[in-house]
Write an enzyme that holds these catalytic residues in place. Sequence first.
Site, PDB file in Angstrom:
ATOM      1  CG  LEU A   4     -32.510 -68.459 -41.628  1.00 16.96           C
ATOM      2  CD1 LEU A   4     -32.803 -69.967 -42.155  1.00 16.96           C
ATOM      3  CD2 LEU A   4     -32.624 -67.498 -42.643  1.00 16.96           C
ATOM      4  CG  LEU A   8     -40.254 -63.514 -35.187  1.00 14.13           C
ATOM      5  CD1 LEU A   8     -41.175 -62.655 -33.934  1.00 14.13           C
ATOM      6  CD2 LEU A   8     -40.056 -62.358 -36.036  1.00 14.13           C
ATOM      7  CG  ASP A 135     -23.301 -75.463 -36.304  1.00 14.53           C
ATOM      8  OD1 ASP A 135     -22.952 -75.380 -37.395  1.00 14.53           O
ATOM      9  OD2 ASP A 135     -23.933 -74.409 -35.749  1.00 14.53           O
ATOM     10  CD  GLU A 137     -19.896 -76.029 -32.067  1.00 15.45           C
ATOM     11  OE1 GLU A 137     -20.726 -76.182 -33.226  1.00 15.45           O
ATOM     12  OE2 GLU A 137     -19.080 -75.129 -32.241  1.00 15.45           O
ATOM     13  CB  THR A 176     -36.280 -76.361 -53.364  1.00 17.80           C
ATOM     14  OG1 THR A 176     -35.704 -77.198 -54.343  1.00 17.80           O
ATOM     15  CG2 THR A 176     -37.214 -75.500 -53.612  1.00 17.80           C
ATOM     16  CB  CYS A 369     -28.865 -50.368 -15.556  1.00 14.75           C
ATOM     17  SG  CYS A 369     -27.820 -51.602 -14.662  1.00 14.75           S
ATOM     18  CD  GLN A 373     -24.408 -47.696 -11.538  1.00 11.94           C
ATOM     19  OE1 GLN A 373     -23.474 -47.817 -12.216  1.00 11.94           O
ATOM     20  NE2 GLN A 373     -24.939 -48.938 -11.027  1.00 11.94           N
ATOM     21  CG  HIS A 508     -32.172 -53.948 -16.943  1.00 11.77           C
ATOM     22  ND1 HIS A 508     -31.519 -53.553 -17.931  1.00 11.77           N
ATOM     23  CD2 HIS A 508     -31.246 -54.449 -15.934  1.00 11.77           C
ATOM     24  CE1 HIS A 508     -30.271 -53.409 -17.631  1.00 11.77           C
ATOM     25  NE2 HIS A 508     -30.001 -53.953 -16.510  1.00 11.77           N
ATOM     26  CD  GLU A 510     -34.217 -53.143 -20.116  1.00  9.65           C
ATOM     27  OE1 GLU A 510     -33.154 -53.581 -20.015  1.00  9.65           O
ATOM     28  OE2 GLU A 510     -34.810 -52.151 -19.602  1.00  9.65           O
TER      29      GLU A 510
END
Length: 536
Positions: A4, A8, A135, A137, A176, A369, A373, A508, A510
Amino acid sequence: MSSLGKGLASAALGALLQARGFSVRLRKLDPYLNVDPGTMSPFEHGEVFVTDDGAETDLDLGHYERFTGVPARNTDSISSGRVYSNVLEKERRGDYLGKTIQVVPHVTNEIKDFLHIGEDEVDFMLCEIGGTVGDIEGLPFFEAIRQFSHDKPRGQCIFMHLTLLPYLAASGELKTKPTQHSVKELQSIGIAPDILVCRSEHPIPEKEREKIALFCNVRKDSVVAAYDLKSIYEAPLAYHKQGLDQAVLDAFNISPAPKPDLQIWNDVYDRIHTTDGEVNIAIVGKYTQLEDAYKSFKEALTHGGMANRVKVNVSWVDAEVFDSQDAAPYLEGFHAVLVPGGFGERGTEGKIKAAEFARTRKIPYFGICLGMQMAVIEAARNVVGMADAGSEEFDYEAGKKRFEPVVYHLKEWVQGNAKIKRKTDDNKGGTMRLGSYDATLTAGSKVAEIYGSLTIEERHRHRYEVDTKYRAQLEEAGLCFSGMSPDGKLPEIVEWTGHPWFIGVQFHPELKSKPFAPHPLFADFVRAAVESSRLV
């Protein structure tokens, strides 16, 4: 439910609080039993984000860094696996003095101890709990934050809950009830949300907003809409427009609230929506069915586009498709090619052909990476003449020797003042060369020009290295080793001389790119793609 946008929303809120002058740190609590995502398949959990201090973490920490610019640390990510591992280690050492170990208080105390780390360093600590309410967990985490809020003085801790408002096309209405039930589930375990962020594809009518506020026991101005956006980098401005940051400050009774300085995000918005053209870039990988597997690559290319004021059209090309056939039909028409990292032999022949295509066609190539190679193996095979050049990784995977290993298993390296040693049969988790390392660049090289420096610091995540015993042959053929570890033993960067833009890096880059501070390699790679597009 998952996906969802909790990560962010957390990152955007962090950016908005920064815009108001506050300092922030964000961290992630994941209920799964893996100790960390390092050994999880990208198909399971998307990419693994690596911090400067070598932690393998959830990809949401990438969002946190990209939006706030605050470097994540190994203390900013924890899982149930890590929590239980810590508790059991303490039990074995006798730290609990023979007591019976239970979820409450021992596991919950371990989670609370994690939340307390570094809390005095910042004004706001934003802690995201992964998974879904209900959940099994996640229950220890919910109990831990319930206790945590009571341990704190009144007004020092608030709860924000992200929910979905589904739209029923048949009746033309937003429902809702899922939000009401989710809040009811939280309330049953002693947690009352102060703010509700409601994800919706359609505008939320005032009547529905009032209904949510009434039945979920929150203020109406604390019901914040989260609509779909064209770009994730619109989120800070969108959430500010909906009043998220103001709702948070109101919940903490911070008044008068400092006015926000949104200049950075206005500029980011402008660069996203005001472009001078577009380029087409192919990402040749083997996890292309799940874009989250290459999340940071795509975002870094977007940042490179912002730096050049162009739109970057990314196409995902499955490297396995041309493992045994010509790559040209699949790569013609692209202005640049990026080959990202990965593990295992699957798809590597296609990546080698992608490197050959870019080298011979003079198309910009960025190998990261494993992508570096593969470019070295391609050079060894097709330019130096080593037909059986390959990687020790693939021989180990196959259980027999098939290649001349131009790339070998990294057995030792220097980290700070210590020498790290590894064996091929070590445990997989956390045994790679991880985190930030220095590199020294060759004066006059393209990368030295791009960085504007001869020393750099970048993040690594790999257990195989290019063998320097072939360096002289490769450099004689034109493949320059333009970046090395400070001790000169480990290749960090290679580049083809005489090529418009062909660079391979072992690290890396990025992971350190941000919309308001694009990584120089990605910015220049997109610039080269723009030049390439003008030649087509």
